[in-house]
Design a protein around this motif. Structure first.
Motif, PDB file in Angstrom:
ATOM      1  N   PRO A   1       0.836  -1.195   0.000  1.00 16.13           N
ATOM      2  CA  PRO A   1       0.000   0.000   0.000  1.00 16.13           C
ATOM      3  C   PRO A   1       0.875   1.251   0.000  1.00 16.13           C
ATOM      4  O   PRO A   1       2.053   1.195   0.345  1.00 16.13           O
ATOM      5  N   VAL A   2       0.277   2.354  -0.395  1.00 19.04           N
ATOM      6  CA  VAL A   2       1.005   3.622  -0.459  1.00 19.04           C
ATOM      7  C   VAL A   2       0.248   4.691   0.329  1.00 19.04           C
ATOM      8  O   VAL A   2      -0.945   4.904   0.108  1.00 19.04           O
ATOM      9  N   GLY A   3       0.962   5.324   1.269  1.00 14.99           N
ATOM     10  CA  GLY A   3       0.396   6.480   1.967  1.00 14.99           C
ATOM     11  C   GLY A   3       1.137   7.718   1.501  1.00 14.99           C
ATOM     12  O   GLY A   3       0.758   8.370   0.536  1.00 14.99           O
ATOM     13  N   THR A   4       2.274   7.995   2.152  1.00 19.09           N
ATOM     14  CA  THR A   4       3.123   9.088   1.657  1.00 19.09           C
ATOM     15  C   THR A   4       3.940   8.639   0.450  1.00 19.09           C
ATOM     16  O   THR A   4       4.367   9.442  -0.359  1.00 19.09           O
ATOM     17  N   GLY A   5       4.207   7.324   0.375  1.00 18.14           N
ATOM     18  CA  GLY A   5       5.076   6.798  -0.676  1.00 18.14           C
ATOM     19  C   GLY A   5       6.474   6.479  -0.158  1.00 18.14           C
ATOM     20  O   GLY A   5       7.334   6.046  -0.927  1.00 18.14           O
ATOM     21  N   CYS A   6       6.689   6.654   1.129  1.00 21.96           N
ATOM     22  CA  CYS A   6       8.013   6.388   1.715  1.00 21.96           C
ATOM     23  C   CYS A   6       8.376   4.900   1.599  1.00 21.96           C
ATOM     24  O   CYS A   6       9.450   4.542   1.112  1.00 21.96           O
ATOM     25  N   THR A   7       7.450   4.055   2.017  1.00 25.64           N
ATOM     26  CA  THR A   7       7.699   2.608   1.934  1.00 25.64           C
ATOM     27  C   THR A   7       7.921   2.200   0.484  1.00 25.64           C
ATOM     28  O   THR A   7       8.854   1.450   0.174  1.00 25.64           O
ATOM     29  N   ALA A   8       7.069   2.716  -0.391  1.00 23.43           N
ATOM     30  CA  ALA A   8       7.205   2.414  -1.817  1.00 23.43           C
ATOM     31  C   ALA A   8       8.593   2.811  -2.311  1.00 23.43           C
ATOM     32  O   ALA A   8       9.255   2.037  -3.020  1.00 23.43           O
ATOM     33  N   ALA A   9       9.049   3.993  -1.935  1.00 25.64           N
ATOM     34  CA  ALA A   9      10.364   4.450  -2.392  1.00 25.64           C
ATOM     35  C   ALA A   9      11.467   3.501  -1.919  1.00 25.64           C
ATOM     36  O   ALA A   9      12.368   3.156  -2.689  1.00 25.64           O
ATOM     37  N   GLY A  10      11.384   3.058  -0.686  1.00 28.43           N
ATOM     38  CA  GLY A  10      12.377   2.108  -0.164  1.00 28.43           C
ATOM     39  C   GLY A  10      12.347   0.800  -0.933  1.00 28.43           C
ATOM     40  O   GLY A  10      13.386   0.223  -1.260  1.00 28.43           O
ATOM     41  N   LEU A  11      11.136   0.336  -1.234  1.00 31.07           N
ATOM     42  CA  LEU A  11      11.004  -0.942  -1.939  1.00 31.07           C
ATOM     43  C   LEU A  11      11.498  -0.801  -3.386  1.00 31.07           C
ATOM     44  O   LEU A  11      12.193  -1.682  -3.902  1.00 31.07           O
ATOM     45  N   ILE A  12      11.169   0.301  -4.017  1.00 27.53           N
ATOM     46  CA  ILE A  12      11.594   0.514  -5.411  1.00 27.53           C
ATOM     47  C   ILE A  12      13.121   0.615  -5.485  1.00 27.53           C
ATOM     48  O   ILE A  12      13.759   0.053  -6.374  1.00 27.53           O
ATOM     49  N   LYS A  13      13.698   1.313  -4.519  1.00 26.75           N
ATOM     50  CA  LYS A  13      15.156   1.470  -4.500  1.00 26.75           C
ATOM     51  C   LYS A  13      15.882   0.157  -4.278  1.00 26.75           C
ATOM     52  O   LYS A  13      16.931  -0.104  -4.862  1.00 26.75           O
ATOM     53  N   GLY A  14      15.317  -0.674  -3.413  1.00 26.76           N
ATOM     54  CA  GLY A  14      16.025  -1.895  -3.028  1.00 26.76           C
ATOM     55  C   GLY A  14      15.764  -3.083  -3.941  1.00 26.76           C
ATOM     56  O   GLY A  14      16.485  -4.070  -3.913  1.00 26.76           O
ATOM     57  N   MET A  15      14.723  -2.974  -4.776  1.00 26.30           N
ATOM     58  CA  MET A  15      14.284  -4.121  -5.572  1.00 26.30           C
ATOM     59  C   MET A  15      15.205  -4.366  -6.768  1.00 26.30           C
ATOM     60  O   MET A  15      15.684  -3.431  -7.395  1.00 26.30           O
ATOM     61  N   LYS A  16      15.410  -5.619  -7.096  1.00 34.60           N
ATOM     62  CA  LYS A  16      16.182  -5.940  -8.315  1.00 34.60           C
ATOM     63  C   LYS A  16      15.372  -5.519  -9.537  1.00 34.60           C
ATOM     64  O   LYS A  16      14.147  -5.571  -9.516  1.00 34.60           O
ATOM     65  N   ASN A  17      16.061  -5.120 -10.625  1.00 35.58           N
ATOM     66  CA  ASN A  17      15.270  -4.512 -11.693  1.00 35.58           C
ATOM     67  C   ASN A  17      14.615  -5.473 -12.677  1.00 35.58           C
ATOM     68  O   ASN A  17      14.008  -5.050 -13.646  1.00 35.58           O
ATOM     69  N   ASN A  18      14.663  -6.758 -12.358  1.00 39.04           N
ATOM     70  CA  ASN A  18      13.838  -7.670 -13.157  1.00 39.04           C
ATOM     71  C   ASN A  18      12.473  -7.918 -12.499  1.00 39.04           C
ATOM     72  O   ASN A  18      11.704  -8.749 -12.949  1.00 39.04           O
ATOM     73  N   LYS A  19      12.183  -7.176 -11.433  1.00 40.64           N
ATOM     74  CA  LYS A  19      10.876  -7.295 -10.772  1.00 40.64           C
ATOM     75  C   LYS A  19      10.088  -6.020 -11.019  1.00 40.64           C
ATOM     76  O   LYS A  19      10.649  -5.006 -11.434  1.00 40.64           O
ATOM     77  N   LYS A  20       8.806  -6.097 -10.698  1.00 39.17           N
ATOM     78  CA  LYS A  20       7.999  -4.900 -10.868  1.00 39.17           C
ATOM     79  C   LYS A  20       7.283  -4.561  -9.568  1.00 39.17           C
ATOM     80  O   LYS A  20       6.788  -5.454  -8.874  1.00 39.17           O
ATOM     81  N   PHE A  21       7.234  -3.282  -9.256  1.00 39.22           N
ATOM     82  CA  PHE A  21       6.539  -2.850  -8.040  1.00 39.22           C
ATOM     83  C   PHE A  21       5.183  -2.247  -8.402  1.00 39.22           C
ATOM     84  O   PHE A  21       5.080  -1.413  -9.301  1.00 39.22           O
ATOM     85  N   ILE A  22       4.153  -2.697  -7.684  1.00 34.92           N
ATOM     86  CA  ILE A  22       2.839  -2.059  -7.823  1.00 34.92           C
ATOM     87  C   ILE A  22       2.446  -1.486  -6.464  1.00 34.92           C
ATOM     88  O   ILE A  22       2.353  -2.212  -5.471  1.00 34.92           O
ATOM     89  N   GLY A  23       2.252  -0.185  -6.415  1.00 35.19           N
ATOM     90  CA  GLY A  23       1.801   0.474  -5.192  1.00 35.19           C
ATOM     91  C   GLY A  23       0.307   0.710  -5.270  1.00 35.19           C
ATOM     92  O   GLY A  23      -0.199   1.215  -6.275  1.00 35.19           O
ATOM     93  N   PHE A  24      -0.404   0.329  -4.225  1.00 33.02           N
ATOM     94  CA  PHE A  24      -1.856   0.520  -4.182  1.00 33.02           C
ATOM     95  C   PHE A  24      -2.141   1.731  -3.303  1.00 33.02           C
ATOM     96  O   PHE A  24      -1.943   1.695  -2.091  1.00 33.02           O
ATOM     97  N   ALA A  25      -2.575   2.800  -3.956  1.00 30.35           N
ATOM     98  CA  ALA A  25      -2.727   4.076  -3.267  1.00 30.35           C
ATOM     99  C   ALA A  25      -4.208   4.397  -3.078  1.00 30.35           C
ATOM    100  O   ALA A  25      -4.909   4.641  -4.059  1.00 30.35           O
ATOM    101  N   PRO A  26      -4.711   4.361  -1.852  1.00 31.06           N
ATOM    102  CA  PRO A  26      -6.151   4.533  -1.628  1.00 31.06           C
ATOM    103  C   PRO A  26      -6.589   5.995  -1.632  1.00 31.06           C
ATOM    104  O   PRO A  26      -7.211   6.478  -0.688  1.00 31.06           O
ATOM    105  N   PHE A  27      -6.274   6.699  -2.680  1.00 34.13           N
ATOM    106  CA  PHE A  27      -6.620   8.117  -2.795  1.00 34.13           C
ATOM    107  C   PHE A  27      -7.283   8.367  -4.148  1.00 34.13           C
ATOM    108  O   PHE A  27      -7.088   7.593  -5.089  1.00 34.13           O
ATOM    109  N   THR A  28      -8.007   9.482  -4.249  1.00 41.09           N
ATOM    110  CA  THR A  28      -8.581   9.828  -5.543  1.00 41.09           C
ATOM    111  C   THR A  28      -7.501  10.320  -6.502  1.00 41.09           C
ATOM    112  O   THR A  28      -7.582  10.124  -7.695  1.00 41.09           O
ATOM    113  N   LYS A  29      -6.477  10.988  -5.953  1.00 40.60           N
ATOM    114  CA  LYS A  29      -5.362  11.448  -6.786  1.00 40.60           C
ATOM    115  C   LYS A  29      -4.055  10.961  -6.181  1.00 40.60           C
ATOM    116  O   LYS A  29      -3.925  10.883  -4.966  1.00 40.60           O
ATOM    117  N   THR A  30      -3.086  10.669  -7.032  1.00 39.77           N
ATOM    118  CA  THR A  30      -1.821  10.157  -6.496  1.00 39.77           C
ATOM    119  C   THR A  30      -0.628  10.985  -6.972  1.00 39.77           C
ATOM    120  O   THR A  30       0.501  10.504  -6.993  1.00 39.77           O
TER     121      THR A  30
END
Ligand SMILES: *Cc1c(COP(=O)(O)O)cnc(C)c1O
Length: 297
Positions: free
Chosen positions: A170-199
């Motif tokens: 899930p995505v709130g501020t996007g901090c966790t997402a940023a950490g996961l995107i930075k640390g992830m190997k680039n043959n994987k894909k990250f999907i952030g689920f953001a419970p907002f009308t605008k992101t």
């Protein structure tokens, strides 16, 4: 503090997932600690270290009236012997939520800003006002969203020993997402689920921390907000109850419930190839359930 780390990874199975030939693994950060659960410990850890290195005995941060972040922060500050100040976005006319009562119980001082003032929370004027009022403090941005928060979230990869194609959180501020995107190997894909009308804010925030030239194997999905942040309906409640009885795992209604609701919809619509492996970070948030007059019974 007794922390359940590394958190376990469990695979969920059902006829539906079996038919679709999609594997879902869940990293159970929700059980790291009964209070400081989910991503909150990861985001606070290095910030506490920095506060102590800087000789600050007080920590100030920001959040809404149901904030999981302030909830965790108040408890951790009290536990580690820091004073704490919660600057609250007051939209509920000072009617105290269970979250804020808990913060007070942990000796957090609460300071309310109206919506307009709260929007200016990063301005020098607001920070100066807070410094005048509370003296020297270590400042943690809303949601623990800074480089040290990201560093803590990146450590999750030290604890993952399974293979997967997609990483979801899930995505709130996007901090966790940023950490996961930075640390992830680039043959994987990250999907952030953001419970907002605008992101827009969340995307900008992630791009701020993760240069898009280098890190572009991610997307945010936001068609799962149920009307906006914090909004719920009976379908979502039903889904979360069903999830608990099927998989013996609780979800919160703000973040993880909406994530799985959306993810299951995607799987239903064959958004993933057969034999896709999906790893979901369960970011916790179960304290927020107290905020709803809602029970599983
Ligand atoms: C705080 C929280 C989030 C949001 O995390 P960010 O790092 O701010 O994006 C997601 N899920 C749960 C359960 C949370 O409590």
């Amino acid at each position: 503090m007794n922390l359940n780390l590394p958190s376990k990874i469990t695979k969920i199975s059902s006829n539906f997932l079996h038919q679709k030939q999609v594997d879902i693994f869940i990293k159970r950060d929700d059980v790291i600690h009964p209070i400081i659960s989910g991503n909150k410990w990861r985001k606070l850890k290095y910030n506490f270290q920095a506060a102590s290195d800087e000789g600050c005995d007080k920590i100030l941060s920001f959040g809404g009236v149901f904030s999981n972040h302030l909830h965790a922060l108040s408890y951790a500050c009290n536990y580690f012997g820091f004073g704490s100040i919660g600057v609250v976005r007051d939209t509920h006319a000072k009617k105290e939520t269970p979250t804020l009562s808990f913060c007070k119980k942990n000796k957090m001082k609460l300071y309310y800003l109206d919506r307009n003032q709260y929007r200016q929370k990063k301005s020098i004027q607001t920070i100066n006002l807070l410094r005048k009022k509370f003296g020297k403090f270590y400042l943690i941005p809303e949601g623990g969203n800074n480089l040290l928060g990201i560093k803590g979230c990146q450590e999750i990869f030290d604890e993952i020993d399974i293979d997967y194609d997609y990483l979801c959180s899930p995505v709130g501020t996007g901090c966790t997402a940023a950490g996961l995107i930075k640390g992830m190997k680039n043959n994987k894909k990250f999907i952030g689920f953001a419970p907002f009308t605008k992101t827009i804010e969340q995307s900008e925030n992630i791009k701020n921390f993760c240069d898009f030239q280098l890190y572009n194997n991610w997307e945010l999905i936001s068609d799962i907000h149920f009307g906006g942040f914090g909004k719920i309906d009976s379908n979502l409640i039903k889904f979360v109850r069903r999830f608990k009885s099927d998989f013996n795992m609780e979800l919160d209604l703000i973040y993880t419930g909406k994530l799985f609701y959306s993810l299951f919809n995607m799987i239903k619509n064959d958004a993933f190839d057969k034999r896709t492996k999906i790893l979901v970070i369960h970011t916790g948030g179960l304290q927020g359930l107290n905020g709803f007059n809602f029970s599983y019974s």
